[in-house]
Design a protein around this motif. Structure first.
Motif, PDB file in Angstrom:
ATOM      1  N   GLN B 674      -4.173 153.971 105.001  1.00 10.05           N
ATOM      2  CA  GLN B 674      -5.221 153.243 104.267  1.00 10.05           C
ATOM      3  C   GLN B 674      -4.722 152.657 102.953  1.00 10.05           C
ATOM      4  OE1 GLN B 674      -8.113 151.992 105.125  1.00 10.05           O
ATOM      5  NE2 GLN B 674      -7.531 152.746 107.122  1.00 10.05           N
ATOM      6  N   MET B 675      -3.476 152.198 102.949  1.00 12.10           N
ATOM      7  CA  MET B 675      -2.934 151.525 101.767  1.00 12.10           C
ATOM      8  C   MET B 675      -2.677 150.062 102.143  1.00 12.10           C
ATOM      9  SD  MET B 675      -2.593 153.504  99.139  1.00 12.10           S
ATOM     10  CE  MET B 675      -2.966 155.237  98.889  1.00 12.10           C
ATOM     11  N   PRO B 676      -2.931 149.136 101.217  1.00 13.42           N
ATOM     12  CA  PRO B 676      -2.787 147.719 101.559  1.00 13.42           C
ATOM     13  C   PRO B 676      -1.337 147.314 101.805  1.00 13.42           C
ATOM     14  CG  PRO B 676      -3.320 148.002  99.230  1.00 13.42           C
ATOM     15  CD  PRO B 676      -3.443 149.344  99.859  1.00 13.42           C
ATOM     16  N   GLY B 677      -1.157 146.350 102.670  1.00 17.32           N
ATOM     17  CA  GLY B 677       0.172 145.830 102.978  1.00 17.32           C
ATOM     18  C   GLY B 677       0.641 144.895 101.866  1.00 17.32           C
ATOM     19  N   ASP B 678       1.933 144.569 101.872  1.00 19.16           N
ATOM     20  CA  ASP B 678       2.486 143.688 100.846  1.00 19.16           C
ATOM     21  C   ASP B 678       1.848 142.300 100.948  1.00 19.16           C
ATOM     22  OD1 ASP B 678       4.000 145.835 100.311  1.00 19.16           O
ATOM     23  OD2 ASP B 678       5.826 145.063 101.256  1.00 19.16           O
ATOM     24  N   ARG B 679       1.585 141.725  99.783  1.00 17.64           N
ATOM     25  CA  ARG B 679       0.909 140.422  99.780  1.00 17.64           C
ATOM     26  C   ARG B 679       1.682 139.431  98.903  1.00 17.64           C
ATOM     27  NH1 ARG B 679      -4.698 140.679  97.111  1.00 17.64           N
ATOM     28  NH2 ARG B 679      -3.432 140.501  95.241  1.00 17.64           N
ATOM     29  N   TYR B 680       1.881 138.225  99.410  1.00 17.56           N
ATOM     30  CA  TYR B 680       2.563 137.168  98.663  1.00 17.56           C
ATOM     31  C   TYR B 680       1.680 135.935  98.676  1.00 17.56           C
ATOM     32  CZ  TYR B 680       6.460 140.255  99.723  1.00 17.56           C
ATOM     33  OH  TYR B 680       7.256 141.354  99.848  1.00 17.56           O
ATOM     34  N   GLN B 681       1.524 135.322  97.525  1.00 17.00           N
ATOM     35  CA  GLN B 681       0.697 134.118  97.450  1.00 17.00           C
ATOM     36  C   GLN B 681       1.501 133.023  96.774  1.00 17.00           C
ATOM     37  OE1 GLN B 681      -2.276 136.497  95.471  1.00 17.00           O
ATOM     38  NE2 GLN B 681      -3.861 135.608  96.747  1.00 17.00           N
ATOM     39  N   VAL B 682       1.390 131.825  97.294  1.00 17.30           N
ATOM     40  CA  VAL B 682       2.047 130.693  96.657  1.00 17.30           C
ATOM     41  C   VAL B 682       1.046 129.547  96.580  1.00 17.30           C
ATOM     42  CG1 VAL B 682       3.045 129.906  98.854  1.00 17.30           C
ATOM     43  CG2 VAL B 682       4.081 129.179  96.711  1.00 17.30           C
ATOM     44  N   SER B 683       1.063 128.825  95.471  1.00 21.38           N
ATOM     45  CA  SER B 683       0.194 127.651  95.419  1.00 21.38           C
ATOM     46  C   SER B 683       0.826 126.559  94.565  1.00 21.38           C
ATOM     47  CB  SER B 683      -1.197 128.024  94.898  1.00 21.38           C
ATOM     48  OG  SER B 683      -1.114 128.622  93.641  1.00 21.38           O
ATOM     49  N   PHE B 684       0.541 125.333  94.953  1.00 21.16           N
ATOM     50  CA  PHE B 684       1.008 124.160  94.217  1.00 21.16           C
ATOM     51  C   PHE B 684      -0.208 123.453  93.652  1.00 21.16           C
ATOM     52  CE2 PHE B 684       4.357 125.067  97.188  1.00 21.16           C
ATOM     53  CZ  PHE B 684       5.480 124.965  96.374  1.00 21.16           C
ATOM     54  N   ILE B 685      -0.087 123.070  92.395  1.00 19.80           N
ATOM     55  CA  ILE B 685      -1.218 122.415  91.744  1.00 19.80           C
ATOM     56  C   ILE B 685      -0.763 121.063  91.245  1.00 19.80           C
ATOM     57  CG2 ILE B 685      -2.932 122.604  89.904  1.00 19.80           C
ATOM     58  CD1 ILE B 685      -2.041 125.726  90.052  1.00 19.80           C
ATOM     59  N   LYS B 686      -1.532 120.045  91.564  1.00 18.48           N
ATOM     60  CA  LYS B 686      -1.261 118.711  91.009  1.00 18.48           C
ATOM     61  C   LYS B 686      -2.381 118.407  90.027  1.00 18.48           C
ATOM     62  CE  LYS B 686      -0.011 114.276  90.706  1.00 18.48           C
ATOM     63  NZ  LYS B 686       0.109 114.118  89.257  1.00 18.48           N
ATOM     64  N   HIS B 687      -1.993 118.283  88.748  1.00 14.64           N
ATOM     65  CA  HIS B 687      -2.980 117.941  87.724  1.00 14.64           C
ATOM     66  C   HIS B 687      -3.015 116.433  87.560  1.00 14.64           C
ATOM     67  CE1 HIS B 687      -3.359 122.084  86.319  1.00 14.64           C
ATOM     68  NE2 HIS B 687      -2.070 122.185  86.517  1.00 14.64           N
ATOM     69  N   PHE B 688      -4.166 115.909  87.241  1.00 16.75           N
ATOM     70  CA  PHE B 688      -4.280 114.483  86.929  1.00 16.75           C
ATOM     71  C   PHE B 688      -4.735 114.358  85.486  1.00 16.75           C
ATOM     72  CE2 PHE B 688      -4.931 114.958  91.445  1.00 16.75           C
ATOM     73  CZ  PHE B 688      -4.130 113.969  91.975  1.00 16.75           C
ATOM     74  N   SER B 689      -4.323 113.280  84.835  1.00 21.72           N
ATOM     75  CA  SER B 689      -4.772 113.106  83.456  1.00 21.72           C
ATOM     76  C   SER B 689      -6.252 112.734  83.472  1.00 21.72           C
ATOM     77  CB  SER B 689      -3.944 112.043  82.755  1.00 21.72           C
ATOM     78  OG  SER B 689      -3.733 110.969  83.627  1.00 21.72           O
ATOM     79  N   ASN B 690      -6.922 113.059  82.380  1.00 23.03           N
ATOM     80  CA  ASN B 690      -8.356 112.796  82.290  1.00 23.03           C
ATOM     81  C   ASN B 690      -8.647 111.319  82.499  1.00 23.03           C
ATOM     82  OD1 ASN B 690      -8.520 115.445  81.756  1.00 23.03           O
ATOM     83  ND2 ASN B 690      -9.173 115.221  79.622  1.00 23.03           N
ATOM     84  N   LEU B 691      -9.573 111.048  83.363  1.00 19.58           N
ATOM     85  CA  LEU B 691      -9.881 109.665  83.715  1.00 19.58           C
ATOM     86  C   LEU B 691     -11.331 109.402  83.328  1.00 19.58           C
ATOM     87  CD1 LEU B 691      -8.538 107.286  85.464  1.00 19.58           C
ATOM     88  CD2 LEU B 691     -10.077 108.083  87.239  1.00 19.58           C
ATOM     89  N   LYS B 692     -11.540 108.511  82.348  1.00 16.03           N
ATOM     90  CA  LYS B 692     -12.885 108.236  81.834  1.00 16.03           C
ATOM     91  C   LYS B 692     -13.612 109.548  81.552  1.00 16.03           C
ATOM     92  CE  LYS B 692     -13.515 103.603  83.586  1.00 16.03           C
ATOM     93  NZ  LYS B 692     -14.071 102.763  84.635  1.00 16.03           N
ATOM     94  N   LYS B 693     -14.645 109.852  82.313  1.00 17.99           N
ATOM     95  CA  LYS B 693     -15.422 111.064  82.031  1.00 17.99           C
ATOM     96  C   LYS B 693     -14.917 112.287  82.793  1.00 17.99           C
ATOM     97  CE  LYS B 693     -19.646 109.037  80.422  1.00 17.99           C
ATOM     98  NZ  LYS B 693     -21.003 108.574  80.710  1.00 17.99           N
ATOM     99  N   LEU B 694     -13.950 112.071  83.684  1.00 11.78           N
ATOM    100  CA  LEU B 694     -13.436 113.202  84.456  1.00 11.78           C
ATOM    101  C   LEU B 694     -12.471 114.019  83.602  1.00 11.78           C
ATOM    102  CD1 LEU B 694     -12.711 111.647  87.966  1.00 11.78           C
ATOM    103  CD2 LEU B 694     -14.807 112.650  87.082  1.00 11.78           C
ATOM    104  N   THR B 695     -12.691 115.323  83.547  1.00  8.35           N
ATOM    105  CA  THR B 695     -11.794 116.169  82.789  1.00  8.35           C
ATOM    106  C   THR B 695     -11.082 117.151  83.705  1.00  8.35           C
ATOM    107  OG1 THR B 695     -13.674 117.612  82.352  1.00  8.35           O
ATOM    108  CG2 THR B 695     -13.087 116.074  80.621  1.00  8.35           C
ATOM    109  N   LYS B 696      -9.804 117.297  83.455  1.00  8.48           N
ATOM    110  CA  LYS B 696      -8.939 118.218  84.190  1.00  8.48           C
ATOM    111  C   LYS B 696      -9.096 118.137  85.712  1.00  8.48           C
ATOM    112  CE  LYS B 696      -8.692 121.787  80.615  1.00  8.48           C
ATOM    113  NZ  LYS B 696      -9.036 123.178  80.320  1.00  8.48           N
ATOM    114  N   PRO B 697      -9.023 116.952  86.280  1.00  6.41           N
ATOM    115  CA  PRO B 697      -9.065 116.923  87.752  1.00  6.41           C
ATOM    116  C   PRO B 697      -7.775 117.507  88.324  1.00  6.41           C
ATOM    117  CG  PRO B 697      -8.990 114.686  86.834  1.00  6.41           C
ATOM    118  CD  PRO B 697      -8.810 115.623  85.696  1.00  6.41           C
TER     119      PRO B 697
END
Lengths: 191, 787
Positions: B674-697
């Motif tokens: 009853q112990m959890p198995g090994d876990r690996y997570q990977v993620s890629f993030i593409k940030h965009f510059s603020n566009l007009k009223k959109l912030t941190k897309p």
């Protein structure tokens, strides 16, 4: 002036919500010092009796009992009989289920009969020379509270008696549903 | 309307006039400075406006002349070398509101400066003491408001699943409880809004009864790092902290909604906070959540009866004066959780059939209906907090809370007897009522020393009706703690120690008479944490401590069948307390492009309590059941949590996250199940510059790999652990600024490839696959109006 009224009504609403909720209070009606008398699971089956009647009347009627009066767990069953039958005999068999945690004992087999569309008894024989046929019916399918046991030659084995709970899914077979009773009775057939 | 407008204009004129006069005086003053007499002196005293007592060491300044001095320990000061004319004297002191007075020189009389306490200063102390720490350090992980945005609508435990070292122990699709470094239930404390959460946490199928929508921040302290919160932080403590009720006039409102495709569910949650100009000392908050989900779908089928419904509500009031504050809070949590009907088995044969796939429940369609088996849960909290500022750098806090927890469990089948069935009563009803009182006193000396001491008393009553699982009991706990913290620019040391007494009184009926038995345990616990910044890049830390845990009623007395697991669980009333020694290290690297963290840990648990399979099986009228008995053995748990965050070109970012754990019996070196198995997570993030009223897309694409947990004890499971699996997820999100309000929208997909998999930490892995692909749309709307 309008704005001022807004403030006051908002304030009143908030105070109202606050006061009504703070006065709400759920309570435990039980006291920990007085636990319930018997740890009751509603409708525990403690006892299963198989009552065998010789159709010809030549041998004495016999009873096999599984009895665990304190229900699941706790103490081991106080009575767990071996089924003793005579060879080349036809028996009518009735199954009686009881809840002996209550007094007087509650007949569960009557409840099973009332809800016969949801219940089925199954019999699984190993090494014993007996054939078992259910003789009662819920109108569509058999039930198994009443059955006919025909023995042939002397032998030793087991019979597993199973009660399946099949609400809305009864199809005459033993596969669907959950198991309410499963007792593997030892069996001896003598000449 | 006209007269008032006229009045404002006049007032404005008056103010400007005064301003011009002042300017003129100043100019004249500057011109005449050289010629004027400049050997005057003034004497003053700084006093607390409320108590009239002198305030020591306040800073007294005449900014225009660049003259300054510090008042002495009796609050008195003298300033020399003043020229005649008007001067503005500024008087400031940490913890007080800066005050300015205008004096005409020469002045012979003693100048009395009345300064008032700054309530916001002490609110920052408040937050620090209740939110543990503002920043993550050794043994501490933080999920801030922004982190929580992408998991709104999930349960508390599901929200924590991306935190290194934290896993979820699940029962089907609707019930999950947090696991920290392999430990859970009574080894993980949960603090909800500053109050230790008291429910039926011993049960692995009992999820925490908390609405996470109330949280502004969630912090996790691993192991002994959370000792301030309890002697039993063997796994750690989870702190769920709501935003503090606003203290400045205005209204803040937040609306959260989310919709999920798998389960066709929706969640609506709203919170309003208000503080009125005429009643600045009063602040209110009101919050509510409604949630409804239907049957969950695996890649192949709908799971029957897996919907759930929740309705939660909270309200609070704050009353703050400069020296004291009073806070009332009330919350109620209501949930109906459907349990997958295919998980209820009558006996071992039924379970065997399900495992072999010969007795699967008939295929079902989508439905919002919650039938049997199900759980109905209610949790109510009343809280009162009072604080009093006892001195310039010290504060006393008194806390009282009452919690009521109701848990009703309905079996799959109603009783055969129609009159009993008609009542539709739960087969098991557990009620637990807890009263707790806390007193703590915090003292600060300069910027380096913090000292805190406190005491705690708890009374708890537990009753059951229906099927026996755990006996009725009363629990009396008392404890006291001390904490000392020292810090400078580079180093921070925290040490704490506590002593606790835990008396458990068990009431049972044996042979028709009520028998009670007392289980008394008492012990001390301590912990120390060191954080050191070697330079701007490297930071190291170590945290160590000894914690302990008294046995719970289930470990001592449980005696019954588990319908889900087709097993019989037995307690052992001779079990002793569990004592844990843990050691946690931390290495952090921070550069412009990279952030890396390595947190290895080692834990030795003396008398680790777990379920051991026992022969012979127990014979019941439903056949033989395997028996599991609570047993104690020394255990060693060790592992590593690692995190890497790299900034890539083109506003890209890569994140890696690994959680590895090994758990063994200390003596025979066999694995602990009853112990959890090994876990690996990977993620890629593409940030965009603020566009007009959109912030941190941004766009996030990620994958999670969970390895097969083959490190299990031999021969105590019906099925071998499930295979390793990979899940893909993606999210696209942006903020939108509309005048004074902020809108945050995100669309995310979990199990993007509709993978069929089972997880070892799900107790229903015998019965069904995990949920298939799910899309979630989340909208958060925040508006703030200050006035």
């Amino acid at each position: 002036m309008m704005k001022k009224h807004h403030h006051q009504s908002a304030l009143l609403i908030l105070i109202f919500f606050f006061l009504t909720s703070i006065s709400a209070c759920h309570k435990d009606d039980e006291s920990p010092e007085t636990p319930q008398e018997t740890p009751n699971e509603e409708e525990v089956i403690t006892t299963c009796k198989l009552v065998f009647t010789d159709v010809s009347g030549t041998t004495i009627d016999t009873i096999a009992v599984y009895r665990d009066p304190d229900g699941d767990g706790g103490n081991a069953p106080v009575q767990f009989d071996t089924i003793h039958l005579h060879a080349s005999t036809t028996y009518t068999t009735e199954i009686i289920l009881l809840n002996e945690t209550v007094s007087p004992a509650d007949s569960i087999s009557n409840e099973v009969l009332e809800e016969s569309q949801d219940h089925l008894f199954c019999f699984h024989v190993v090494d014993a020379n007996v054939s078992i046929t259910r003789t009662d019916s819920d109108g569509t399918f058999e039930i198994g509270l009443q059955s006919e046991w025909i023995t042939t030659t002397a032998s030793t084995g087991t019979v597993t008696v199973t009660l399946k709970h099949q609400p809305g899914i009864k199809d005459g077979t033993c596969d669907p549903g959950d198991t309410d009773v499963e007792i593997q009775f030892p069996m001896v057939i003598v000449e | 309307m006209t007269p008032s407008l006229e009045y404002f204009k006049l007032k404005h004129h008056a103010q400007s006039a005064r301003f011009y006069v002042l300017m003129l005086i100043n100019v004249a003053f500057l011109i005449t400075k050289t010629s004027a007499q400049c050997d005057f002196q003034i004497n003053g005293i700084v006093e607390d406006a409320e108590t009239q007592l002198p305030v020591a060491y306040a800073m007294v300044e005449i900014k225009a002349l660049q003259l300054a001095t510090v008042a002495d320990s009796t609050g008195q000061y003298t300033l020399h070398g003043l020229c005649n004319g008007q001067v503005i004297i500024t008087c400031s002191r940490i913890g007080f509101i800066t005050e300015e007075v205008e004096i005409s020189i020469p002045s012979d009389s003693l100048i009395r400066h009345k300064i008032t306490f700054d309530p916001t200063f002490f609110s920052s102390v408040d937050i620090e003491s209740s939110k543990y720490r503002k920043e993550a350090g050794t043994g501490i992980s933080i999920l801030d408001k922004e982190n929580l945005l992408s998991t709104k609508g999930l349960s508390l435990s599901d929200q924590l699943e991306n935190v290194p070292g934290v896993y979820g122990l699940k029962t089907g699709t609707g019930i999950s409880k947090p696991v920290i470094h392999g430990l859970h239930s009574s080894r993980v404390l949960i603090y909800n809004n500053g109050i230790r959460h008291e429910g039926q946490q011993w049960g692995s199928e009992h999820a925490p009864e908390i609405d996470p929508n109330l949280a502004d921040q969630i912090s996790i302290a691993y192991g002994a790092a959370g000792l301030r919160y309890g002697h039993d932080v063997i796994g750690g403590v989870i702190l769920v902290e709501p935003a503090e009720i606003r203290r400045i006039p205005g209204i803040t409102a937040e609306l959260n909604t989310s919709g999920i495709s798998n389960g066709r569910g929706g969640m609506f949650s709203g919170e309003v906070q208000a503080n009125f100009k005429k009643l600045k000392s009063l602040g209110f908050m009101l919050q509510g959540t409604f949630q409804q989900n239907g049957n969950i779908q695996t890649p192949h089928q709908y799971l029957d009866n897996t919907g759930n419904r929740g309705l939660n509500y909270a309200t609070g009031i704050n009353f703050n004066k400069s020296r004291f504050g009073l806070h009332f809070f009330y919350s109620i949590y209501n949930a109906d959780i459907g349990i997958y009907s295919g998980s209820h088995t009558g006996n071992l044969t039924d379970l065997q059939h399900i495992i072999e796939g010969t007795n699967l429940p008939s295929t079902t369609n989508f439905s919002y209906h919650i039938g049997r088996p199900k759980q109905h849960i209610l949790h109510e909290l009343h809280k009162v907090r009072f604080h009093y500022v006892t001195g310039i750098n010290s504060k006393l806090e008194i806390l009282y809370a009452r919690q009521y927890n109701l848990r009703e469990e309905y079996d799959k089948h109603i009783p055969r007897n129609d009159s009993i069935a008609g009542l539709n009563n739960p087969e098991l009803k557990l009620e637990i009522t807890t009263h707790s009182g806390d007193v703590s006193w915090l003292i600060r000396r300069g910027s380096r020393h913090t000292f805190q001491t406190g005491a705690r008393g708890v009374y708890q009553a537990n009753t059951y009706e229906g099927r026996f699982v755990i006996p009725n009991y009363e629990r009396f706990s008392y404890g006291a703690f001390v904490l000392y913290e020292w810090q400078n620019k580079y180093t921070k040391i925290e040490s704490s120690a506590r002593y606790d007494i835990n008396d458990l009184m068990i009431y049972r009926v044996i042979n028709q008479s009520i028998t009670n038995k007392k289980h008394g345990t008492a012990n001390f616990a301590f912990a120390s944490t060191l954080d050191h910044k070697i330079n701007n890049i490297v930071q190291v830390g170590i945290s160590t401590g000894r914690t302990w845990r008294a046995m719970q009623a289930n470990e001592l007395y449980s005696n019954g069948l588990h319908h889900g697991a087709a097993s019989f669980e037995k307690g052992d009333s001779t079990l002793q307390q569990e004592i844990s020694w843990n050691l946690l290290g931390s290495l952090r690297l921070t550069t412009k492009r990279l952030r890396a963290e390595l947190n290895p840990y080692f834990q030795f648990i003396n008398e680790f309590t777990y379920l051991l399979p026992q022969t012979p099986p127990i014979l019941t009228i439903r056949g033989a059941f395997p028996v599991f008995v609570y047993t104690q053995k020394d255990a060693i748990l060790k592992g590593t949590d690692a995190m890497l965050n790299v900034k890539l070109p083109f506003e890209m970012e890569a994140r890696l996250n690994a959680s590895i754990l090994r758990a063994k019996n200390a003596k025979d070196k066999t694995f602990i199940s009853q112990m959890p198995g090994d876990r690996y997570q990977v993620s890629f993030i593409k940030h965009f510059s603020n566009l007009k009223k959109l912030t941190k897309p941004k766009i996030v694409v990620g994958g999670t790999y969970v390895n097969k947990q083959w490190r299990v004890a031999d021969n105590n499971d019906y099925l071998p652990p499930p295979n390793a699996y990979v899940l893909m997820q993606a999210e696209i999100s942006t903020g939108i600024q509309i005048k004074k309000s902020t809108l945050h929208i995100s669309l995310s997909a979990n199990n993007l490839l509709n993978e069929t998999y089972r997880d070892y930490m799900n107790r229903f892995r015998y019965f069904s696959d995990e949920a298939g692909r799910n899309f979630t749309l989340r909208i958060t709307y925040q508006i703030e109006n200050n006035r």
